[in-house]
Motif scaffolding. Structure first.
Motif, PDB file in Angstrom:
ATOM      1  N   VAL A   1      -4.594   1.115  -6.896  1.00  0.00           N
ATOM      2  CA  VAL A   1      -3.480   0.163  -6.813  1.00  0.00           C
ATOM      3  C   VAL A   1      -2.409   0.642  -5.846  1.00  0.00           C
ATOM      4  CG1 VAL A   1      -1.741  -1.076  -8.141  1.00  0.00           C
ATOM      5  CG2 VAL A   1      -3.953  -0.525  -9.196  1.00  0.00           C
ATOM      6  N   ALA A   2      -1.908  -0.289  -5.009  1.00  0.00           N
ATOM      7  CA  ALA A   2      -0.880   0.025  -4.018  1.00  0.00           C
ATOM      8  C   ALA A   2      -0.021  -1.203  -3.778  1.00  0.00           C
ATOM      9  CB  ALA A   2      -1.528   0.487  -2.712  1.00  0.00           C
ATOM     10  N   ASP A   3       1.052  -1.024  -3.025  1.00  0.00           N
ATOM     11  CA  ASP A   3       1.796  -2.193  -2.549  1.00  0.00           C
ATOM     12  C   ASP A   3       2.027  -2.152  -1.041  1.00  0.00           C
ATOM     13  OD1 ASP A   3       3.822  -0.336  -2.330  1.00  0.00           O
ATOM     14  OD2 ASP A   3       5.148  -1.272  -3.791  1.00  0.00           O
ATOM     15  N   SER A   4       1.665  -1.056  -0.387  1.00  0.00           N
ATOM     16  CA  SER A   4       1.623  -0.976   1.072  1.00  0.00           C
ATOM     17  C   SER A   4       0.887   0.307   1.432  1.00  0.00           C
ATOM     18  CB  SER A   4       3.035  -0.969   1.687  1.00  0.00           C
ATOM     19  OG  SER A   4       3.686   0.265   1.478  1.00  0.00           O
ATOM     20  N   PHE A   5       0.514   0.437   2.695  1.00  0.00           N
ATOM     21  CA  PHE A   5      -0.083   1.694   3.137  1.00  0.00           C
ATOM     22  C   PHE A   5       0.443   2.032   4.520  1.00  0.00           C
ATOM     23  CE2 PHE A   5      -3.005  -1.616   4.487  1.00  0.00           C
ATOM     24  CZ  PHE A   5      -3.531  -1.203   5.702  1.00  0.00           C
ATOM     25  N   TYR A   6       0.313   3.297   4.873  1.00  0.00           N
ATOM     26  CA  TYR A   6       0.760   3.772   6.173  1.00  0.00           C
ATOM     27  C   TYR A   6      -0.448   4.014   7.086  1.00  0.00           C
ATOM     28  CZ  TYR A   6       5.051   5.025   3.583  1.00  0.00           C
ATOM     29  OH  TYR A   6       6.179   5.016   2.793  1.00  0.00           O
ATOM     30  N   GLU A   7      -0.262   3.710   8.353  1.00  0.00           N
ATOM     31  CA  GLU A   7      -1.250   4.087   9.355  1.00  0.00           C
ATOM     32  C   GLU A   7      -0.502   4.499  10.615  1.00  0.00           C
ATOM     33  OE1 GLU A   7      -3.926   5.681  10.218  1.00  0.00           O
ATOM     34  OE2 GLU A   7      -4.951   4.330   8.830  1.00  0.00           O
TER      35      GLU A   7
END
Length: 221
Positions: A98-104
């Motif tokens: 579960v997440a609400d955003s991710f970094y790249e």
């Protein structure tokens, strides 16, 4: 790939989003979820969905060294149905992470600029994941990995790989307790369309895993 993400927001909203019946023990928010940390995941135990924490970085049940987990934070979905580390997990140990955003990190003029990426119209979402239980002597670990694929569309300009994000309403199909053939699980994953994304650049402050506060998600010009 997927190497960092966020999980913010209210637990009650999260329970409602994923139709969970019981509160989550030790629920906590994070601006900078990193490999090696315990991450919130959802499985189906055959009777109901359950949410709890798994360590990010898969340690296969047959491994002799738990340090292998640091090399297995992601699994390539294209080959997960045949690779020894993932094949049987594709059949019977699928999970939601579960997440609400991710970094790249986007390559621009010789620099790597971190981007915070969100799914339009969703407060929370789930990465497709795999999990396993490892035991050696008196030590037991429950660990997981995030499945990835080649980027296309919006994500192509940011990175060549991307995590697989399950469409709203399809999460339960991924963790259905029935056993799939590994190739069937892969076909299911690749039948899902990508959501619509938004992104904005953030500071390299997020590069350091111990940094975990609002500065991680603060936009930069």
């Amino acid at each position: 790939m997927c190497g960092r993400y966020t999980l913010l927001g209210d637990q009650l909203e999260l329970l409602d989003e994923f139709d969970l019946e019981e509160p989550i023990d030790d629920f906590h928010q994070s601006y900078n979820v990193a490999p090696g940390q315990n991450v919130l995941a959802i499985i189906h135990d055959g009777k109901k969905k359950r949410a709890g924490y798994l360590r990010w970085g898969l340690v296969p049940s047959w491994s002799n060294d738990p340090k292998i987990g640091y090399k297995m934070i992601n699994a390539r979905s294209e080959t997960a149905d045949v690779k020894p580390s993932f094949k049987q997990l594709m059949a019977r140990k699928r999970c939601l992470i579960v997440a609400d955003s991710f970094y790249e990190w986007q390559q621009k003029e010789g620099e790597k600029i971190p981007q915070r990426i969100s799914v339009e119209g969703r407060k929370f979402f789930a990465f497709a994941g795999l999990w396993d239980k490892w035991t050696q002597g008196e030590e037991t670990l429950f660990t997981c990995t995030i499945l990835t694929k080649d980027s296309h569309g919006f994500m192509q300009d940011i990175h060549h790989r991307m995590p697989i994000i399950l469409p709203k309403g399809e999460e339960d199909r991924w963790i259905d307790p029935r056993e799939y053939k590994p190739v069937q699980a892969k076909q299911l994953l690749h039948s899902f369309s990508d959501p619509s994304f938004t992104a904005y650049p953030v500071s390299t402050y997020v590069n350091t895993a111990k940094n975990n506060d609002e500065q991680c998600i603060a936009p930069i010009a």
